[in-house]
Write an enzyme that holds these catalytic residues in place. Structure first.
Site, PDB file in Angstrom:
ATOM      1  N   LYS A  52     -21.150 -42.073  51.227  1.00  0.00           N
ATOM      2  CA  LYS A  52     -20.931 -42.400  49.847  1.00  0.00           C
ATOM      3  C   LYS A  52     -21.394 -43.485  49.444  1.00  0.00           C
ATOM      4  O   LYS A  52     -22.232 -43.690  48.472  1.00  0.00           O
ATOM      5  CB  LYS A  52     -19.451 -42.174  49.321  1.00  0.00           C
ATOM      6  CG  LYS A  52     -19.153 -40.710  49.416  1.00  0.00           C
ATOM      7  CD  LYS A  52     -17.826 -40.369  49.296  1.00  0.00           C
ATOM      8  CE  LYS A  52     -17.272 -39.013  49.444  1.00  0.00           C
ATOM      9  NZ  LYS A  52     -16.028 -38.486  49.592  1.00  0.00           N
ATOM     10  N   GLN A  96     -10.410 -41.140  49.329  1.00  0.00           N
ATOM     11  CA  GLN A  96     -10.619 -40.297  50.419  1.00  0.00           C
ATOM     12  C   GLN A  96      -9.503 -39.391  50.604  1.00  0.00           C
ATOM     13  O   GLN A  96      -8.363 -40.148  51.223  1.00  0.00           O
ATOM     14  CB  GLN A  96     -11.351 -40.971  51.518  1.00  0.00           C
ATOM     15  CG  GLN A  96     -12.117 -40.086  52.444  1.00  0.00           C
ATOM     16  CD  GLN A  96     -13.076 -39.313  51.739  1.00  0.00           C
ATOM     17  OE1 GLN A  96     -13.893 -39.818  51.000  1.00  0.00           O
ATOM     18  NE2 GLN A  96     -13.244 -38.009  52.169  1.00  0.00           N
ATOM     19  N   ASP A 119     -13.673 -38.346  41.206  1.00  0.00           N
ATOM     20  CA  ASP A 119     -13.591 -36.841  41.441  1.00  0.00           C
ATOM     21  C   ASP A 119     -13.063 -35.907  40.761  1.00  0.00           C
ATOM     22  O   ASP A 119     -13.266 -34.748  40.809  1.00  0.00           O
ATOM     23  CB  ASP A 119     -12.476 -36.963  42.964  1.00  0.00           C
ATOM     24  CG  ASP A 119     -13.449 -37.053  44.172  1.00  0.00           C
ATOM     25  OD1 ASP A 119     -14.391 -36.707  44.238  1.00  0.00           O
ATOM     26  OD2 ASP A 119     -12.595 -37.552  45.152  1.00  0.00           O
TER      27      ASP A 119
END
Ligand code: NAD
Length: 293
Positions: A52, A96, A119
């Site tokens: 990422k 994460q 997200d």
């Protein structure tokens, strides 16, 4: 023989557009920033986070790498999120997953400011996704709804084919919050008739064989076989399953299914590259939203 949907290529073109957009935002004094928060040393998570950051670099997004030890408490993780919520250089925060068992992931995801939710997993944003009347409402420029990255990427792959989604029968196998549920909501917003199948579904094979659009998000290697696929269907394989030798397989038996489907995504090179690029897109859109405040 099915057309192969080239996720790598499609992701590459979106990345190019984002690169230009980031340059233009920077010239106006706004430098989009993404922060990742990793807790512990899960090797797969470390690789995902690294990828990422690399993707951010490629398009010019500033990225900030936060790492807490495996034994971090919920309070420590919440404090780190709070710091990122306050940091003006950070427009998007990604925690994460999975988090270590002592850390309640719901509490952590809920602590991210919805307007910094990279997200799209914050209940507020998931609620906005569910309450959107149609696709237009989801993509309004003046009110950004960060969409979960993998489902958003799946929709872009579907749109890359010349097949319309409206009115089609779509079957999603899997009901996770990360993939199954939000992709079902997005397909519904695009006017598909959606069935969500899962581990307790009866007659799965017959159900899938009705699908014009079949999305497999199960986590079981080669689970979807040709007998489950309608001739000409669009088949999207979300699965990432590693065998004993580290080779990656999808949830779809690609070799047999490609002979029957009309369109199919490969693994690797299908959904995977789209997930990262949609994270970059969310970051840019959240940064733009920040400027509007
Ligand atoms: P998950 O384990 O949370 O969910 C799996 C789903 O599959 C569950 O809802 C379950 O009900 C269903 N299922 C399990 N066995 C079944 C069966 N026998 N019949 C029907 N349904 C069954 O997994 P997830 O997070 O949704 O991920 C699914 C897969 O997608 C995994 O392989 C994961 O690695 C992959 N994934 C890929 C990306 C990407 O970027 N390509 C992103 C997220 C997840």
């Amino acid at each position: 023989m099915a057309h192969i949907i080239d996720g790598k290529k499609i992701a590459g073109s979106i990345k190019e557009l984002l690169k230009q957009e980031v340059q233009s935002l920077k010239s106006q004094g706004l430098s989009p920033g993404l922060a990742t928060l990793l807790v512990g040393n899960n090797p797969a998570s470390q690789i995902y986070v690294k990828n990422k950051h690399r993707a951010c670099q490629e398009v010019g997004i500033a990225s900030f790498d936060y790492h807490l030890p495996e034994m971090a408490s919920l309070e420590q993780v919440l404090a780190a999120v709070e710091e990122l919520n306050r940091n003006e250089k950070v427009h998007a925060i990604l925690v994460q997953l999975p988090l270590p068992s002592q850390v309640d992931s719901h509490r952590v995801l809920e602590s991210i400011l919805p307007q910094k939710d990279a997200d799209g997993f914050h209940p507020y944003n998931l609620g906005r996704l569910l309450s959107a009347k149609d696709k237009k409402e989801l993509t309004q420029k003046d009110s950004v709804i960060p969409l979960p990255c993998t489902p958003h990427g799946i929709m872009a792959l579907l749109e890359s084919t010349d097949q319309s989604i409206s009115g089609k029968q779509a079957v999603v196998i899997g009901r996770s919050v990360i993939v199954g549920k939000p992709v079902a909501a997005l397909l519904l917003a695009a006017n598909a008739t959606v069935t969500v199948a899962h581990s307790q579904t009866k007659n799965l094979e017959e159900c899938c064989a009705q699908a014009d659009i079949l999305v497999a998000a199960i986590g079981k290697s080669k689970f979807v076989t040709a007998s489950m696929v309608k001739p000409g269907a669009v088949v999207i394989d979300v699965g990432i399953n590693r065998d004993g030798e580290g080779k990656i397989w999808g949830d779809v038996d690609f070799e047999s299914v490609k002979e029957k489907a009309g369109w199919i995504t490969p693994v690797p090179g299908g959904v995977g590259p789209m997930t990262i690029v949609m994270l970059l897109k969310n970051t840019v859109e959240l940064a733009r939203g920040y400027r509007r405040k």
